[in-house]
Design a protein around this motif. Structure first.
Motif, PDB file in Angstrom:
ATOM      1  N   ARG A  24       0.872  -1.186   0.000  1.00 53.74           N
ATOM      2  CA  ARG A  24       0.000   0.000   0.000  1.00 53.74           C
ATOM      3  C   ARG A  24       0.905   1.231   0.000  1.00 53.74           C
ATOM      4  NH1 ARG A  24      -4.828  -2.270  -1.098  1.00 53.74           N
ATOM      5  NH2 ARG A  24      -5.755  -3.442   0.604  1.00 53.74           N
ATOM      6  N   THR A  41      -5.631  -2.655   6.783  1.00 53.23           N
ATOM      7  CA  THR A  41      -5.905  -2.143   5.439  1.00 53.23           C
ATOM      8  C   THR A  41      -4.754  -1.318   4.865  1.00 53.23           C
ATOM      9  OG1 THR A  41      -8.223  -2.072   6.065  1.00 53.23           O
ATOM     10  CG2 THR A  41      -7.629  -0.890   4.070  1.00 53.23           C
ATOM     11  N   TRP A  49       1.883  -6.913   8.553  1.00 53.79           N
ATOM     12  CA  TRP A  49       0.561  -7.025   7.907  1.00 53.79           C
ATOM     13  C   TRP A  49       0.043  -8.467   7.994  1.00 53.79           C
ATOM     14  CZ3 TRP A  49      -0.023 -10.030   3.365  1.00 53.79           C
ATOM     15  CH2 TRP A  49      -1.314 -10.070   2.870  1.00 53.79           C
ATOM     16  N   GLY A 224     -15.986  -2.769   8.193  1.00 56.54           N
ATOM     17  CA  GLY A 224     -17.134  -3.668   8.280  1.00 56.54           C
ATOM     18  C   GLY A 224     -18.464  -2.959   8.179  1.00 56.54           C
ATOM     19  N   THR A 227     -19.169  -0.147   4.488  1.00 51.94           N
ATOM     20  CA  THR A 227     -19.379  -0.789   3.189  1.00 51.94           C
ATOM     21  C   THR A 227     -20.686  -1.575   3.145  1.00 51.94           C
ATOM     22  OG1 THR A 227     -18.050  -2.530   4.147  1.00 51.94           O
ATOM     23  CG2 THR A 227     -16.951  -1.078   2.580  1.00 51.94           C
ATOM     24  N   PRO A 287     -19.058  -0.654  -3.155  1.00 50.05           N
ATOM     25  CA  PRO A 287     -18.982   0.292  -2.032  1.00 50.05           C
ATOM     26  C   PRO A 287     -17.676   1.083  -1.964  1.00 50.05           C
ATOM     27  CG  PRO A 287     -19.838  -1.801  -1.296  1.00 50.05           C
ATOM     28  CD  PRO A 287     -19.423  -2.002  -2.721  1.00 50.05           C
ATOM     29  N   LEU A 291     -11.435   0.750  -4.997  1.00 48.03           N
ATOM     30  CA  LEU A 291     -10.772  -0.173  -4.060  1.00 48.03           C
ATOM     31  C   LEU A 291      -9.813   0.620  -3.161  1.00 48.03           C
ATOM     32  CD1 LEU A 291     -10.165  -3.218  -6.469  1.00 48.03           C
ATOM     33  CD2 LEU A 291     -12.252  -2.527  -5.292  1.00 48.03           C
ATOM     34  N   ILE A 292      -8.821  -0.048  -2.599  1.00 48.32           N
ATOM     35  CA  ILE A 292      -7.837   0.667  -1.766  1.00 48.32           C
ATOM     36  C   ILE A 292      -6.541   0.704  -2.584  1.00 48.32           C
ATOM     37  CG2 ILE A 292      -6.623   0.675   0.467  1.00 48.32           C
ATOM     38  CD1 ILE A 292      -9.565   0.798   0.981  1.00 48.32           C
ATOM     39  N   ARG A 294      -2.959   0.474  -4.226  1.00 47.48           N
ATOM     40  CA  ARG A 294      -1.821  -0.438  -4.048  1.00 47.48           C
ATOM     41  C   ARG A 294      -0.556   0.256  -4.519  1.00 47.48           C
ATOM     42  NH1 ARG A 294      -3.556  -6.485  -4.847  1.00 47.48           N
ATOM     43  NH2 ARG A 294      -5.635  -6.322  -3.978  1.00 47.48           N
ATOM     44  N   PRO A 354     -15.977  -6.068  -6.384  1.00 49.12           N
ATOM     45  CA  PRO A 354     -16.258  -5.087  -5.329  1.00 49.12           C
ATOM     46  C   PRO A 354     -15.420  -5.313  -4.070  1.00 49.12           C
ATOM     47  CG  PRO A 354     -18.022  -6.714  -5.457  1.00 49.12           C
ATOM     48  CD  PRO A 354     -17.127  -6.948  -6.644  1.00 49.12           C
ATOM     49  N   PHE A 355     -14.934  -6.551  -3.874  1.00 48.13           N
ATOM     50  CA  PHE A 355     -14.121  -6.842  -2.689  1.00 48.13           C
ATOM     51  C   PHE A 355     -12.624  -6.889  -3.028  1.00 48.13           C
ATOM     52  CE2 PHE A 355     -18.279  -8.737  -1.750  1.00 48.13           C
ATOM     53  CZ  PHE A 355     -18.522  -8.264  -0.472  1.00 48.13           C
ATOM     54  N   GLY A 356     -12.259  -6.443  -4.227  1.00 51.20           N
ATOM     55  CA  GLY A 356     -10.871  -6.569  -4.641  1.00 51.20           C
ATOM     56  C   GLY A 356     -10.553  -8.029  -4.915  1.00 51.20           C
ATOM     57  N   ALA A 357      -9.267  -8.372  -4.894  1.00 53.64           N
ATOM     58  CA  ALA A 357      -8.856  -9.756  -5.158  1.00 53.64           C
ATOM     59  C   ALA A 357      -7.409  -9.918  -4.728  1.00 53.64           C
ATOM     60  CB  ALA A 357      -9.000 -10.066  -6.649  1.00 53.64           C
ATOM     61  N   ARG A 360      -4.309  -8.753  -1.125  1.00 63.01           N
ATOM     62  CA  ARG A 360      -4.864  -7.610  -0.400  1.00 63.01           C
ATOM     63  C   ARG A 360      -6.384  -7.537  -0.549  1.00 63.01           C
ATOM     64  NH1 ARG A 360      -0.572  -4.587   2.347  1.00 63.01           N
ATOM     65  NH2 ARG A 360      -2.316  -3.888   3.604  1.00 63.01           N
ATOM     66  N   CYS A 362     -10.400  -8.244   0.133  1.00 64.10           N
ATOM     67  CA  CYS A 362     -11.120  -8.109   1.406  1.00 64.10           C
ATOM     68  C   CYS A 362     -11.251  -9.450   2.137  1.00 64.10           C
ATOM     69  CB  CYS A 362     -12.518  -7.548   1.137  1.00 64.10           C
ATOM     70  SG  CYS A 362     -13.503  -7.403   2.628  1.00 64.10           S
ATOM     71  N   PRO A 363     -10.795  -9.518   3.391  1.00 58.35           N
ATOM     72  CA  PRO A 363     -10.966 -10.768   4.143  1.00 58.35           C
ATOM     73  C   PRO A 363     -12.355 -10.878   4.792  1.00 58.35           C
ATOM     74  CG  PRO A 363      -9.680  -9.197   5.423  1.00 58.35           C
ATOM     75  CD  PRO A 363     -10.025  -8.509   4.135  1.00 58.35           C
TER      76      PRO A 363
HETATM   77  C1  HEM Z   1     -20.004  -5.148   1.305  1.00 53.30           C
HETATM   78  C2  HEM Z   1     -19.026  -5.182   2.199  1.00 53.30           C
HETATM   79  C3  HEM Z   1     -17.556  -4.972   1.925  1.00 53.30           C
HETATM   80  C4  HEM Z   1     -16.921  -4.556   0.777  1.00 53.30           C
HETATM   81  C5  HEM Z   1     -17.531  -4.231  -0.578  1.00 53.30           C
HETATM   82  C6  HEM Z   1     -15.503  -4.502   1.071  1.00 53.30           C
HETATM   83  C7  HEM Z   1     -14.532  -4.123   0.148  1.00 53.30           C
HETATM   84  C8  HEM Z   1     -13.181  -4.113   0.397  1.00 53.30           C
HETATM   85  C9  HEM Z   1     -12.184  -3.722  -0.569  1.00 53.30           C
HETATM   86  C10 HEM Z   1     -12.460  -3.260  -1.978  1.00 53.30           C
HETATM   87  C11 HEM Z   1     -10.966  -3.848   0.015  1.00 53.30           C
HETATM   88  C12 HEM Z   1      -9.603  -3.569  -0.642  1.00 53.30           C
HETATM   89  C13 HEM Z   1      -9.286  -4.744  -1.528  1.00 53.30           C
HETATM   90  C14 HEM Z   1      -8.055  -4.620  -2.375  1.00 53.30           C
HETATM   91  O1  HEM Z   1      -7.196  -3.769  -2.131  1.00 53.30           O
HETATM   92  O2  HEM Z   1      -7.952  -5.445  -3.317  1.00 53.30           O
HETATM   93  C15 HEM Z   1     -11.205  -4.310   1.375  1.00 53.30           C
HETATM   94  C16 HEM Z   1     -10.217  -4.568   2.287  1.00 53.30           C
HETATM   95  C17 HEM Z   1     -10.468  -4.929   3.576  1.00 53.30           C
HETATM   96  N1  HEM Z   1     -11.701  -5.214   4.141  1.00 53.30           N
HETATM   97 FE1  HEM Z   1     -13.473  -5.165   3.219  1.00 53.30          FE
HETATM   98  N2  HEM Z   1     -15.298  -4.887   2.359  1.00 53.30           N
HETATM   99  C18 HEM Z   1     -16.526  -5.187   2.916  1.00 53.30           C
HETATM  100  C19 HEM Z   1     -16.749  -5.648   4.194  1.00 53.30           C
HETATM  101  C20 HEM Z   1     -15.789  -5.892   5.116  1.00 53.30           C
HETATM  102  C21 HEM Z   1     -16.021  -6.398   6.444  1.00 53.30           C
HETATM  103  C22 HEM Z   1     -17.399  -6.797   6.993  1.00 53.30           C
HETATM  104  C23 HEM Z   1     -14.817  -6.446   7.073  1.00 53.30           C
HETATM  105  C24 HEM Z   1     -14.484  -6.890   8.468  1.00 53.30           C
HETATM  106  C25 HEM Z   1     -15.349  -7.043   9.450  1.00 53.30           C
HETATM  107  C26 HEM Z   1     -13.823  -5.981   6.131  1.00 53.30           C
HETATM  108  C27 HEM Z   1     -12.472  -5.866   6.385  1.00 53.30           C
HETATM  109  C28 HEM Z   1     -11.509  -5.519   5.455  1.00 53.30           C
HETATM  110  C29 HEM Z   1     -10.083  -5.444   5.755  1.00 53.30           C
HETATM  111  C30 HEM Z   1      -9.436  -5.726   7.105  1.00 53.30           C
HETATM  112  C31 HEM Z   1      -9.444  -5.087   4.562  1.00 53.30           C
HETATM  113  C32 HEM Z   1      -7.934  -4.868   4.346  1.00 53.30           C
HETATM  114  C33 HEM Z   1      -7.301  -6.078   3.687  1.00 53.30           C
HETATM  115  C34 HEM Z   1      -5.827  -5.878   3.412  1.00 53.30           C
HETATM  116  O3  HEM Z   1      -5.375  -4.792   3.059  1.00 53.30           O
HETATM  117  O4  HEM Z   1      -5.086  -6.857   3.573  1.00 53.30           O
HETATM  118  N3  HEM Z   1     -14.445  -5.650   4.960  1.00 53.30           N
HETATM  119  N4  HEM Z   1     -12.553  -4.467   1.569  1.00 53.30           N
END
Ligand code: HEM
Length: 420
Positions: A24, A41, A49, A224, A227, A287, A291-292, A294, A354-357, A360, A362-363
């Motif tokens: 990041r 994140t 990390w 959490g 989004t 949402p 994304l976030i 990189r 939407p959750f990336g891939a 990194r 989304c877990p």
């Molecule tokens: C609709 C719900 C959600 C969406 C669309 C979403 C989306 C994302 C996206 C786009 C990223 C960055 C992925 C990337 O860089 O490739 C991310 C990272 C992350 N999300 Fe989510 N998220 C959601 C829900 C949640 C929930 C419920 C949690 C935890 C309770 C969560 C925890 C995290 C964390 C910890 C990261 C950082 C991962 C990393 O950098 O290693 N997210 N999320």
């Protein structure tokens, strides 16, 4: 800066060269807001990390843990339904109710209790606004005085301070509670207890600072809540505008529920149309649209271009979800496109990310989806919704906020009538 706006480029970045793009960039706003990027994140790729992410996955986000929170989700969903039922056809704010549903679930399972009544909506709104604000100093360091003059930095420090007051209180509460027990069964420990356990056992090979504990809680709290509730509101808004889809979804819910008072999590796998509706919402309204960010860790050749190490990289999930070469009538809300389709949002299909891939990615996918599905299924199963004051569905305000998270700009106000 590199911006990827096609599924092909996204795949190159998040699959073919995932490791090279797993870092990041160091950005001033996340740094101010997340204790020097010591959260999951925004922390740089590396051992720290890996360790902090693993704590969140093992103790909160893996399949077994997510399933173990089932009662919390069903209870909070039932409470939301009860609140709507009590509105007796007066106008209700579904955006606010969605926020509290998600926030109560996230807080109960990670912090041990819900914090309803605090001014979280405002705090979180300020947080994502500052986090997503265009910060000149990140691109041209000698112009960072503009961010000071514009008041952005002051705003960031104020939000960070307000969040810290809350998080410090949460940690203190947990420390006080620990004085009274030491043989509490492991199952009763929430994420904060576990982080404090790890801290006192010095179990990571490096000291887990108080600030890191707060940063991890903040991550779970903000990532959490913000989004998931944004998505729930977009789904409900699109359903208001598409009575045909709403009716079809209600039919599916009625068949699955078989006369029971509520839809339970065990029913959700039978709800194909619900799942398609959610995919369609996440395609149209990812949402976190960009994304976030990189950062490349080595020089890399990408689709014929030479990308030097240290390049800030953005993947535009919104553009990919609206790409007419991938999607027929991309601006139309049509869940049917996902029926009999294998396309999913779990990071294997780069036309829907939407959750990336990759590393990194989304877990929290499972954690988010199950609360989203349960809430949406129950709201439309229990109620017919109409817009107040004679507003016609086609006139519903669908304008979007301009921040890190894509929210509906105005609250979703409806009148709910019980269906039976
Ligand atoms: C609709 C719900 C959600 C969406 C669309 C979403 C989306 C994302 C996206 C786009 C990223 C960055 C992925 C990337 O860089 O490739 C991310 C990272 C992350 N999300 Fe989510 N998220 C959601 C829900 C949640 C929930 C419920 C949690 C935890 C309770 C969560 C925890 C995290 C964390 C910890 C990261 C950082 C991962 C990393 O950098 O290693 N997210 N999320």
């Amino acid at each position: 800066m590199l911006v990827a706006s096609s599924a092909e480029a996204a795949k190159e970045i998040m699959k073919t060269h995932d490791l090279k793009f797993a870092n990041r960039p160091k950005l001033s706003m996340p740094d101010t807001l997340t204790y020097g990027s010591s959260d999951i994140t925004f922390s740089p790729y590396g051992e720290f990390w890996r360790q902090v992410k693993s704590i969140a996955v093992v103790h909160l986000l893996n399949t077994a843990r997510v399933q173990s929170f089932r009662q919390v989700r069903e209870k909070q969903t039932a409470l939301m339904i009860e609140t709507i039922a009590k509105s007796h056809k007066s106008v209700i704010d579904l955006s606010e109710l969605s926020f509290w549903l998600v926030n109560n679930i996230v807080c109960t399972v990670s912090l041990g209790k819900s914090y309803q009544g605090l001014k979280f909506t405002d705090l979180l709104e300020r947080f994502v606004h500052v986090l997503g604000a265009l910060c000149i100093g990140n691109f041209i360091p000698w112009l960072s005085w503009i961010d000071r003059l514009s008041g952005l930095q002051d705003k960031a420090h104020k939000v960070a301070k307000d969040f810290d007051d809350f998080l410090e209180g949460v940690v203190k509460e947990h420390l006080d509670k620990r004085k009274e027990w030491d043989d509490q069964s492991k199952e009763d420990r929430d994420l904060v207890d576990i982080l404090l356990d790890i801290q006192s056992a010095n179990a990571l090979g490096f000291a887990l600072q108080r600030e890191t504990i707060k940063a991890i809680i903040l991550d779970v709290f903000a990532a959490g809540t913000d989004t998931t509730y944004a998505s729930l509101v977009w789904s409900l808004s699109e359903l208001m505008r598409h009575p045909r889809v709403m009716k079809k979804l209600q039919q599916e819910a009625t068949e699955v529920a078989q006369g029971r008072s509520m839809i339970y999590e065990s029913d959700l796998d039978k709800m194909e149309y619900l799942k398609a509706t959610i995919k369609e919402t996440l395609r149209l309204y990812p949402p976190i649209p960009l994304l976030i960010p990189r950062q490349s860790m080595q020089d890399v050749k990408l689709m014929g271009y030479d990308i030097p190490a240290g390049t800030q990289t953005i993947v535009n999930a919104w553009a990919i979800g609206h790409d007419p070469t991938l999607w027929d009538e991309p601006d139309e809300f049509r869940p049917e496109r996902f029926l009999n389709s294998s396309i999913d949002y779990k990071g294997l299909h780069f036309e829907l990310i939407p959750f990336g891939a990759g590393r990194r990615g989304c877990p929290g996918v499972q954690f988010a989806i199950v609360m989203y599905e349960l809430a949406l299924a129950n709201v439309i199963y229990k109620f017919n919704l109409e817009l107040p004051n004679g507003v016609e569905a086609k006139d519903l305000d669908m304008s979007e906020t301009n921040s890190l998270t894509l929210h509906k700009k105005t609250p979703l106000l409806v009148i709910a009538t019980p269906r039976f």
